[in-house]
Write an enzyme that holds these catalytic residues in place. Sequence first.
Site, PDB file in Angstrom:
ATOM      1  N   GLY A   1       0.811  -1.214   0.000  1.00 45.66           N
ATOM      2  CA  GLY A   1       0.000   0.000   0.000  1.00 45.66           C
ATOM      3  C   GLY A   1       0.842   1.261   0.000  1.00 45.66           C
ATOM      4  O   GLY A   1       1.745   1.430  -0.811  1.00 45.66           O
TER       5      GLY A   1
ATOM      6  N   GLY B   1      -4.403  -3.476  -6.712  1.00 45.07           N
ATOM      7  CA  GLY B   1      -3.614  -4.705  -6.799  1.00 45.07           C
ATOM      8  C   GLY B   1      -3.723  -5.356  -8.169  1.00 45.07           C
ATOM      9  O   GLY B   1      -2.727  -5.802  -8.739  1.00 45.07           O
ATOM     10  N   ASP B   2      -4.936  -5.400  -8.710  1.00 44.11           N
ATOM     11  CA  ASP B   2      -5.125  -5.952 -10.052  1.00 44.11           C
ATOM     12  C   ASP B   2      -4.352  -5.134 -11.079  1.00 44.11           C
ATOM     13  O   ASP B   2      -3.730  -5.679 -11.990  1.00 44.11           O
ATOM     14  CB  ASP B   2      -6.607  -5.971 -10.428  1.00 44.11           C
ATOM     15  CG  ASP B   2      -7.412  -6.948  -9.592  1.00 44.11           C
ATOM     16  OD1 ASP B   2      -6.837  -7.923  -9.089  1.00 44.11           O
ATOM     17  OD2 ASP B   2      -8.624  -6.735  -9.446  1.00 44.11           O
TER      18      ASP B   2
ATOM     19  N   GLY C   1     -13.043   4.383  -8.785  1.00 43.38           N
ATOM     20  CA  GLY C   1     -13.358   3.148  -9.499  1.00 43.38           C
ATOM     21  C   GLY C   1     -12.119   2.410  -9.967  1.00 43.38           C
ATOM     22  O   GLY C   1     -10.997   2.837  -9.750  1.00 43.38           O
TER      23      GLY C   1
END
Length: 110
Positions: A2, A32-33, A69
């Site tokens: 993070g 993360g993706d 988003g």
Amino acid sequence: LGAEGCAGVGPQGEFKLPAFPIPHVVDTTGAGDTFHGAYISAMDRGLQTAEECARWASATSAFKCSAIGGRAGQPTADLVERFLRTGEMDLSFVEERIRYYSRPHYLMGE
């Protein structure tokens, strides 16, 4: 890690990279993706070490976290390259993306 950056290991050994400072964290959804996809993209672009790939992925995720988003903040490769070279994070594309992803046709799957 993070806000603490990332850590990894590759053929050259272990490494730790600090997070890129960004003006304002808006949303970490998909960070993360984004990191994982950008890491693979960096490998495909010819970056040589795990640390180089992680740096590219971390920069890409920094963009993502600057917008709401999972998609609106996804940068182009040119934007990531400029950011890594100059430290300039051009987010001018985000408003248009938010408008696009907020349109009823997109939300209804048309």
